[in-house]
Design a protein around this motif. Structure first.
Motif, PDB file in Angstrom:
ATOM      1  N   ARG A  35      43.740 -82.426 -79.347  1.00 52.49           N
ATOM      2  CA  ARG A  35      43.205 -82.069 -80.656  1.00 52.49           C
ATOM      3  C   ARG A  35      42.585 -80.688 -80.584  1.00 52.49           C
ATOM      4  NH1 ARG A  35      44.574 -85.428 -82.498  1.00 52.49           N
ATOM      5  NH2 ARG A  35      43.318 -87.220 -82.757  1.00 52.49           N
ATOM      6  N   LEU A  36      42.981 -79.801 -81.500  1.00 53.62           N
ATOM      7  CA  LEU A  36      42.315 -78.510 -81.644  1.00 53.62           C
ATOM      8  C   LEU A  36      41.219 -78.674 -82.675  1.00 53.62           C
ATOM      9  CD1 LEU A  36      45.243 -75.926 -81.684  1.00 53.62           C
ATOM     10  CD2 LEU A  36      43.611 -76.359 -79.850  1.00 53.62           C
ATOM     11  N   TYR A  37      40.009 -78.265 -82.299  1.00 51.78           N
ATOM     12  CA  TYR A  37      38.894 -78.362 -83.247  1.00 51.78           C
ATOM     13  C   TYR A  37      38.970 -77.242 -84.270  1.00 51.78           C
ATOM     14  CZ  TYR A  37      36.653 -81.530 -79.914  1.00 51.78           C
ATOM     15  OH  TYR A  37      36.359 -82.561 -79.076  1.00 51.78           O
ATOM     16  N   THR A  38      39.108 -76.057 -83.762  1.00 56.61           N
ATOM     17  CA  THR A  38      39.146 -74.878 -84.633  1.00 56.61           C
ATOM     18  C   THR A  38      40.212 -73.952 -84.105  1.00 56.61           C
ATOM     19  OG1 THR A  38      37.498 -73.803 -83.238  1.00 56.61           O
ATOM     20  CG2 THR A  38      36.680 -74.938 -85.183  1.00 56.61           C
ATOM     21  N   HIS A  39      40.846 -73.249 -84.982  1.00 56.00           N
ATOM     22  CA  HIS A  39      41.739 -72.175 -84.560  1.00 56.00           C
ATOM     23  C   HIS A  39      42.015 -71.298 -85.761  1.00 56.00           C
ATOM     24  CE1 HIS A  39      45.294 -74.477 -86.050  1.00 56.00           C
ATOM     25  NE2 HIS A  39      44.582 -75.493 -85.641  1.00 56.00           N
ATOM     26  N   LEU A  40      42.334 -70.056 -85.469  1.00 57.55           N
ATOM     27  CA  LEU A  40      42.567 -69.088 -86.530  1.00 57.55           C
ATOM     28  C   LEU A  40      43.928 -69.307 -87.176  1.00 57.55           C
ATOM     29  CD1 LEU A  40      41.396 -65.757 -84.858  1.00 57.55           C
ATOM     30  CD2 LEU A  40      40.113 -67.235 -86.407  1.00 57.55           C
ATOM     31  N   SER A  41      43.992 -68.999 -88.425  1.00 58.14           N
ATOM     32  CA  SER A  41      45.259 -68.911 -89.131  1.00 58.14           C
ATOM     33  C   SER A  41      45.370 -67.453 -89.540  1.00 58.14           C
ATOM     34  CB  SER A  41      45.244 -69.835 -90.353  1.00 58.14           C
ATOM     35  OG  SER A  41      46.467 -69.773 -91.017  1.00 58.14           O
ATOM     36  N   VAL A  42      46.180 -66.714 -88.806  1.00 63.19           N
ATOM     37  CA  VAL A  42      46.248 -65.265 -88.956  1.00 63.19           C
ATOM     38  C   VAL A  42      47.470 -64.891 -89.781  1.00 63.19           C
ATOM     39  CG1 VAL A  42      46.449 -63.094 -87.685  1.00 63.19           C
ATOM     40  CG2 VAL A  42      45.115 -64.971 -86.724  1.00 63.19           C
ATOM     41  N   PRO A  43      47.277 -64.101 -90.833  1.00 62.46           N
ATOM     42  CA  PRO A  43      48.440 -63.672 -91.604  1.00 62.46           C
ATOM     43  C   PRO A  43      49.321 -62.748 -90.779  1.00 62.46           C
ATOM     44  CG  PRO A  43      46.449 -62.605 -92.420  1.00 62.46           C
ATOM     45  CD  PRO A  43      46.034 -63.564 -91.351  1.00 62.46           C
ATOM     46  N   VAL A  44      50.619 -62.932 -90.911  1.00 61.62           N
ATOM     47  CA  VAL A  44      51.589 -62.103 -90.211  1.00 61.62           C
ATOM     48  C   VAL A  44      52.536 -61.544 -91.257  1.00 61.62           C
ATOM     49  CG1 VAL A  44      53.411 -62.076 -88.479  1.00 61.62           C
ATOM     50  CG2 VAL A  44      51.428 -63.549 -88.157  1.00 61.62           C
ATOM     51  N   MET A  45      52.580 -60.238 -91.337  1.00 62.74           N
ATOM     52  CA  MET A  45      53.441 -59.593 -92.319  1.00 62.74           C
ATOM     53  C   MET A  45      54.886 -59.677 -91.856  1.00 62.74           C
ATOM     54  SD  MET A  45      53.151 -58.150 -95.128  1.00 62.74           S
ATOM     55  CE  MET A  45      53.991 -57.084 -96.235  1.00 62.74           C
ATOM     56  N   THR A  46      55.776 -60.044 -92.759  1.00 62.22           N
ATOM     57  CA  THR A  46      57.191 -60.108 -92.412  1.00 62.22           C
ATOM     58  C   THR A  46      58.023 -59.721 -93.623  1.00 62.22           C
ATOM     59  OG1 THR A  46      58.928 -61.509 -91.489  1.00 62.22           O
ATOM     60  CG2 THR A  46      57.391 -62.570 -92.976  1.00 62.22           C
ATOM     61  N   ARG A  47      59.182 -59.188 -93.363  1.00 61.75           N
ATOM     62  CA  ARG A  47      60.121 -58.842 -94.427  1.00 61.75           C
ATOM     63  C   ARG A  47      61.306 -59.782 -94.310  1.00 61.75           C
ATOM     64  NH1 ARG A  47      58.708 -53.837 -96.516  1.00 61.75           N
ATOM     65  NH2 ARG A  47      57.294 -52.684 -95.185  1.00 61.75           N
ATOM     66  N   LEU A  48      61.591 -60.480 -95.373  1.00 64.85           N
ATOM     67  CA  LEU A  48      62.695 -61.438 -95.384  1.00 64.85           C
ATOM     68  C   LEU A  48      63.678 -61.085 -96.488  1.00 64.85           C
ATOM     69  CD1 LEU A  48      60.671 -64.763 -94.975  1.00 64.85           C
ATOM     70  CD2 LEU A  48      61.852 -63.460 -93.201  1.00 64.85           C
ATOM     71  N   LYS A  49      64.944 -61.241 -96.188  1.00 69.31           N
ATOM     72  CA  LYS A  49      65.986 -61.028 -97.186  1.00 69.31           C
ATOM     73  C   LYS A  49      66.089 -62.274 -98.059  1.00 69.31           C
ATOM     74  CE  LYS A  49      68.316 -57.734 -94.311  1.00 69.31           C
ATOM     75  NZ  LYS A  49      69.335 -57.474 -93.364  1.00 69.31           N
ATOM     76  N   GLN A  50      66.807 -62.154 -99.163  1.00 69.00           N
ATOM     77  CA  GLN A  50      66.875 -63.236-100.137  1.00 69.00           C
ATOM     78  C   GLN A  50      67.342 -64.563 -99.547  1.00 69.00           C
ATOM     79  OE1 GLN A  50      69.334 -62.669-103.616  1.00 69.00           O
ATOM     80  NE2 GLN A  50      67.866 -63.836-104.834  1.00 69.00           N
ATOM     81  N   PRO A  51      68.382 -64.604 -98.707  1.00 68.70           N
ATOM     82  CA  PRO A  51      68.785 -65.911 -98.148  1.00 68.70           C
ATOM     83  C   PRO A  51      67.681 -66.562 -97.306  1.00 68.70           C
ATOM     84  CG  PRO A  51      70.519 -64.285 -97.807  1.00 68.70           C
ATOM     85  CD  PRO A  51      69.317 -63.546 -98.323  1.00 68.70           C
ATOM     86  N   GLU A  52      66.898 -65.736 -96.593  1.00 68.63           N
ATOM     87  CA  GLU A  52      65.801 -66.268 -95.793  1.00 68.63           C
ATOM     88  C   GLU A  52      64.681 -66.784 -96.688  1.00 68.63           C
ATOM     89  OE1 GLU A  52      65.440 -62.535 -93.928  1.00 68.63           O
ATOM     90  OE2 GLU A  52      66.646 -63.088 -92.182  1.00 68.63           O
ATOM     91  N   ARG A  53      64.382 -66.056 -97.768  1.00 69.03           N
ATOM     92  CA  ARG A  53      63.372 -66.524 -98.723  1.00 69.03           C
ATOM     93  C   ARG A  53      63.837 -67.800 -99.399  1.00 69.03           C
ATOM     94  NH1 ARG A  53      63.687 -61.068-100.227  1.00 69.03           N
ATOM     95  NH2 ARG A  53      64.468 -61.645-102.285  1.00 69.03           N
ATOM     96  N   ALA A  54      65.147 -67.875 -99.691  1.00 68.61           N
ATOM     97  CA  ALA A  54      65.701 -69.071-100.331  1.00 68.61           C
ATOM     98  C   ALA A  54      65.535 -70.287 -99.425  1.00 68.61           C
ATOM     99  CB  ALA A  54      67.173 -68.863-100.684  1.00 68.61           C
TER     100      ALA A  54
END
Length: 187
Positions: free
Chosen positions: A102-121
């Motif tokens: 069990r993890l008590y606490t951990h960060l949720s870090v935003p990661v910037m990414t560029r996705l093409k339309q099929p990946e977003r779909a």
């Protein structure tokens, strides 16, 4: 300059020495990335009544994990403050008890990414299908799936990257930028 592996070893060593001796059974697992240090230690399983069912054992382990978290909070926070100052990263905690982790606490870090339309779909399909609540959660789900199904390959890739880092550390430019002119200086 320290290699990533040296940083991890120094961090692991620091935590092993800094943690109260009776906090965990054995040395903790220490994971380091750019933003966070995660410390996971093993705690003793509770003693079960003879003939305890799996449900009773699971509840006892869950209770032990909760008790440990509350009882050790101040000590863990003191260690985390010291570590955050020393390593300039947030510290997260977790435990292993029996076969549960069990993890008590951990960060949720935003990661910037560029996705093409099929990946977003694809991400949108996961959201629309109820697998995830958002594109972000769907992408995290995909990453966990890759880790699960390609874990050995990812491990091999990490090992190869460590080897490349070791070779770089011994490269010809490690003399502080002083080129060897063979004794024929510009005198």
């Amino acid at each position: 300059m320290s290699t990533r592996e040296e940083l991890i070893e120094k961090t692991r060593g620091w935590f092993t020495g800094r943690l109260p001796e009776d906090l965990f059974e054995g040395a903790p697992e220490v994971t380091v990335d750019r933003e966070e240090i995660t410390v996971v230690g093993r705690i003793p399983e509770p003693t079960y009544a003879e003939g305890a069912s799996e449900a009773e054992k699971a509840a006892a382990v869950e209770g032990r994990i909760k008790e440990f978290r509350e009882r050790t909070r101040e000590a863990r926070m003191a260690v985390a403050r010291d570590a955050e100052h020393k390593f300039r990263r947030k510290v997260s905690w977790g435990v292993r008890c029996g076969d549960q982790g069990r993890l008590y606490t951990h960060l949720s870090v935003p990661v910037m990414t560029r996705l093409k339309q099929p990946e977003r779909a694809l991400l949108d399909t996961l959201v629309d299908g109820g697998v995830a609540r958002s594109r972000s959660e769907a992408l995290a789900w995909c990453v966990r799936l890759v880790e699960k199904h390609a874990g050995d390959w990812v491990g091999d890739l990490r090992d190869a990257m460590r080897k490349v880092e070791e070779v770089r550390e011994t490269g010809p430019d490690r003399d502080g930028g002083q080129a060897d002119d063979g004794g024929h200086g510009d005198a």
